[in-house]
Design an enzyme around this catalytic site. Structure first.
Site, PDB file in Angstrom:
ATOM      1  N   GLU A 439       0.838  -1.209   0.000  1.00 53.96           N
ATOM      2  CA  GLU A 439       0.000   0.000   0.000  1.00 53.96           C
ATOM      3  C   GLU A 439       0.870   1.255   0.000  1.00 53.96           C
ATOM      4  O   GLU A 439       0.560   2.238  -0.672  1.00 53.96           O
ATOM      5  CB  GLU A 439      -0.964  -0.002   1.191  1.00 53.96           C
ATOM      6  CG  GLU A 439      -1.913  -1.210   1.263  1.00 53.96           C
ATOM      7  CD  GLU A 439      -2.674  -1.490  -0.026  1.00 53.96           C
ATOM      8  OE1 GLU A 439      -2.828  -0.573  -0.858  1.00 53.96           O
ATOM      9  OE2 GLU A 439      -3.100  -2.645  -0.221  1.00 53.96           O
ATOM     10  N   ASP A 503       3.553  -4.753  -5.454  1.00 59.45           N
ATOM     11  CA  ASP A 503       3.963  -6.074  -4.957  1.00 59.45           C
ATOM     12  C   ASP A 503       5.473  -6.161  -4.760  1.00 59.45           C
ATOM     13  O   ASP A 503       5.947  -6.641  -3.729  1.00 59.45           O
ATOM     14  CB  ASP A 503       3.497  -7.173  -5.926  1.00 59.45           C
ATOM     15  CG  ASP A 503       1.993  -7.420  -5.830  1.00 59.45           C
ATOM     16  OD1 ASP A 503       1.395  -7.043  -4.798  1.00 59.45           O
ATOM     17  OD2 ASP A 503       1.420  -7.993  -6.775  1.00 59.45           O
TER      18      ASP A 503
HETATM   19 ZN   LIG Z   1      -2.797  -2.764  -4.565  1.00 57.58          ZN
END
Ligand SMILES: [Zn+2]
Length: 602
Positions: A439, A503
Site C-alpha cells: 500500500e 507487490d
Molecule cells: Zn494494490
C-alpha cells in the site's frame, strides 16, 4: 464468524435503528426464500414502471437519475470524491458505464471465445426479458438491440489502461463546457433531478464517452431506451428476485462467465450483500464484527510495523542512485505525510433514518442504496471528511487512497494468514508487512506517484527522474507481459503495472523492515529447520494460496489490475537476490531472473 454475527442479530429483538436491527432484519429478509419467491417480479415494479413511463428526452434524463443509486449502469454513474487537483474540495465525478459485461473488450474482440461469450450474453438477455413477460420472438429482438446499443457504448468507452492514467480522467469543467462537449444531454435537468441544481462544475472522467452517450440520447428512440433500461433494471435486481430470475442470473454471470459449478449457499450470498462496501449496511455489520474479534493490541502492533516500514522505505529512497535530490526530498515529504488507518473508523457513519424491515429483501437493498447515494451527494459543498473509510471493517483487503495520501487496513485483514499477534516477526513481516509495503508503494506507483503529499495531482518530479522511472517500470511491464497464465492469454503488463510495482516494493520494503526488527533483538533460532529469512518468504507465498477456474481467470486477465495470485507470489521474488540467497536459487533457475532484466524501482 460473520454468519454467527448476522444470525445472532436476526434472532435478537434489537431496538429499531440499531446496528443489530439493521443487520438482523436485512439478513432475515434475505433468508426468507419463500416470501421472495412468492413475490415474483413485483418487488422490481417501481423501477420497471419508471422505465415504462419514459416518453421523451426529459423523461429519459429523469429516469437515468432515478436509477443511478442502484448501480444499474444506466449509461454512467455519478459519485462524489475530492477533486483530483484540489483534494480539499468535494467534486461530482461521472464514470462511464452502461455495459452488462465486465469490459468493453467483450463487445469488440473478434476471437472465437469472445464472440461466443457475447452470443451467450445475448441469449441470457433474451431469456431474462422473456421471464419478465416478453414473448420469445420479441425478447430475442430486444436482446439483439441491447447488445447493439452496448457495443456502441463499448466502442466509445475508455480502456482500463487509459483510465489508470490519472491525468486522462481528470477533466473537471464548468457546466457550459460540459454542455458543449457532451451536447444533446439535458445536463441541467439531470442535475436538478439529482437535487444538485446549484453545482457549477463536474468531472466527466471520460469526455469522449459522454459525447457519444449524449448523442445517443438524441438519436436512439425512446422505445429503444426503454428496452435497454428495462434490461438493466432486471439485471441489477435479479439476484434479489424470485428463484427463476436469480437462477437465470447465476446461469450466465456465474456459470458461463466465471465457470462456477454451483452457487454459494444462500446465507453466504446474503452476507456478501450486507457487507458489500459501498451502498450497503456493511459498516453496521463491521461495528458488530470489531466488537467481537478485533483485539486492541492488533492496532498497536500494526502501527508499530508501519513505522518500521516507513523508516525502511525512507532509507531506501535516500539511497536510490537514480533519483535526483529535489525529487527525493518531495518523495520523503510525501512518505512522512502518509496517514494510517487501522481496524475500523474512529467515527461511525450515521444511519439515522434508514429503515430496514423483514418483509422485502429487494426493498431493503433499494432502501440502503438510496440512503447511501443521498448521503454521498450531500457531501458536495461540505468540507472533505478525511475520517471516512472506503472499505468496511470485515473486508480482507487494504488500500491506498491518493487523494487523502493514506494507507488503510480494515480489521478483516489483521487476522491469519496475514497477521497474528502471537506469531513471530518473520511470518508477520512476510505477510501483513508485505501488504503494508504494497500500500505504501502505491503512493509511488505509476499512478500514485503523480499525486503530491497533499493528495493533489501535481508534478513533483524532475523530467530526468521521471524518464528514469519510466525506463525502470518499463522493465516491469515487459516482465509481466511475458507471463501466459492460460494458453494464448497473457497478463497485461500495463494494466497491472501499479499493482506489480506495489507487490515488488511491498516485499522489498517489508524485508528491509524485517531486517531492522531482527537487528533490534536476538536472532531467532530456525523453526522446523527454516531460517527466519526463509520463513519470511514462505509467509509471503502462503498469503497467495488460492484456486481459480480458467473462466474466472480469463475475466481477471481482462479486467483486474492485479496479476493472478501465482504471479503475485513468484513475480516479485524472482527479482530479489535476498530470496535467491535464502533458498540458494542458482542463476538460470526459473525463480532467478537475470540481473539485467530485473526491475529495480523502490
Ligand atoms: Zn494494490
Amino acid at each position: 464468524m460473520l454468519r454467527a454475527i448476522v444470525e445472532e442479530a436476526a434472532a435478537a429483538g434489537a431496538p429499531a435503528g440499531s446496528e443489530r436491527q439493521l443487520v438482523g432484519d436485512f439478513y432475515a429478509s434475505g433468508m426468507d426464500e419463500a416470501a421472495t419467491d412468492a413475490a415474483g417480479l413485483s418487488p422490481a415494479a417501481r423501477e420497471l414502471d419508471l422505465v415504462e413511463g419514459i416518453a421523451e428526452h426529459a423523461g429519459l434524463t429523469r429516469a437515468i437519475a432515478a436509477l443511478q443509486p442502484h448501480e444499474m449502469r444506466p449509461g454512467f454513474s455519478p459519485f462524489v470524491r475530492p477533486d483530483p487537483r484540489d483534494s480539499s474540495t468535494n467534486r461530482l465525478h461521472l464514470q462511464q458505464g452502461g455495459l452488462g459485461l465486465p469490459d468493453r473488450d467483450y463487445y469488440l474482440r473478434e476471437d472465437e471465445t469472445s464472440r461466443s461469450l457475447l452470443a451467450a450474453y445475448e441469449e441470457h438477455v433474451a431469456r431474462t426479458l422473456a421471464l419478465a413477460g416478453s414473448a420469445a420472438s420479441e425478447a430475442r429482438e430486444r436482446a439483439a438491440l441491447v447488445v447493439r446499443f452496448e457495443t456502441r457504448l463499448a466502442r466509445a468507452s475508455m480502456t482500463r489502461v487509459d483510465q489508470r492514467d490519472p491525468y486522462k480522467v481528470a477533466n473537471t469543467m464548468g457546466l457550459p463546457e460540459l454542455a458543449l462537449r457532451a451536447e444533446g444531454f439535458d445536463w441541467a435537468g439531470y442535475l436538478t433531478a439529482l437535487g444538485l441544481a446549484g453545482i457549477e462544475a463536474v468531472n466527466p472522467r471520460q469526455p469522449d464517452f459522454f459525447a457519444e452517450l449524449a448523442r445517443a440520447t438524441r438519436d436512439v428512440a425512446a422505445d429503444e431506451w426503454r428496452v435497454y433500461l428495462r434490461w438493466h433494471v432486471l439485471r441489477a435486481w435479479s439476484p434479489y428476485l424470485a428463484k427463476p430470475f436469480a437462477d437465470e442470473h447465476f446461469d450466465f454471470f456465474g456459470r458461463r462467465l466465471l465457470g462456477q459449478k454451483e452457487e454459494k449457499p444462500r446465507w453466504e450470498r446474503v452476507v456478501e450483500v450486507i457487507d458489500d462496501g459501498r451502498r450497503s449496511v456493511g459498516e453496521a455489520l463491521g461495528r458488530l464484527y470489531v466488537e467481537r474479534v478485533f483485539p486492541p493490541e492488533a492496532k498497536t502492533r500494526l502501527r508499530e510495523m508501519v513505522e518500521y516500514l516507513r523508516a525502511a522505505l525512507a532509507d531506501r529512497i535516500r539511497e536510490l542512485d537514480w533519483l535526483g535530490p529535489t525529487t527525493k526530498e518531495s518523495a520523503l515529504e510525501k512518505l512522512a505525510a502518509f496517514t494510517v488507518k487501522v481496524g475500523y473508523p474512529d467515527r461511525w457513519h450515521d444511519r439515522a433514518g434508514l429503515r430496514i424491515g423483514r418483509s422485502s429483501y429487494l426493498g431493503n437493498v433499494r432502501a440502503t442504496q438510496r440512503f447511501e447515494f443521498a448521503y454521498e451527494l450531500r457531501k458536495l459543498g461540505a468540507p472533505v471528511d478525511r475520517t471516512e473509510w472506503g472499505m468496511t471493517p470485515p473486508t480482507v483487503n487494504a488500500y491506498y487512497n491518493p487523494s487523502f495520501n493514506e494507507i488503510v487496513f480494515p480489521a478483516g485483514i489483521l487476522r491469519p494468514p496475514f497477521f497474528d499477534v502471537h506469531a513471530d516477526d518473520a511470518s508477520n513481516y512476510g505477510a501483513i508487512g508485505v501488504v503494508i509495503g504494497h500500500e505504501m508503494s502505491h503512493g509511488f506507483d505509476d499512478s500514485g506517484s503523480q499525486y503530491d503529499a497533499q493528495g493533489n495531482l501535481r508534478n513533483w518530479w524532475s523530467a530526468e527522474d521521471r524518464a528514469s522511472y519510466d525506463a525502470r517500470t518499463g522493465r516491469m511491464v515487459e516482465q509481466f507481459d511475458a507471463y501466459e497464465p492460460l494458453p494464448g492469454s497473457h497478463i497485461n503488463g500495463k494494466l497491472t503495472l501499479g499493482e506489480n510495482i506495489g507487490d515488488l516494493g511491498g516485499v522489498r520494503i517489508a524485508y528491509a523492515a524485517f531486517q531492522r526488527a531482527l537487528a533490534a533483538s536476538a536472532r531467532p533460532e530456525p523453526i522446523d529447520g527454516l531460517s527466519a529469512e526463509q520463513r519470511f518468504f514462505i509467509a509471503h507465498a502462503q498469503v497467495w494460496r488460492s484456486i481459480i477456474r480458467d473462466e474466472a481467470l480469463l475475466v481477471r486477465l481482462l479486467t483486474d489490475p492485479h496479476s493472478p495470485a501465482r504471479y503475485r507470489a513468484n513475480g516479485p521474488l524472482s527479482n530479489m537476490s535476498e530470496f535467491h540467497d535464502a533458498f540458494r536459487c542458482a542463476a538460470g533457475s526459473p525463480m532467478c531472473r537475470p540481473a539485467a532484466q530485473r526491475p529495480v524501482i523502490w
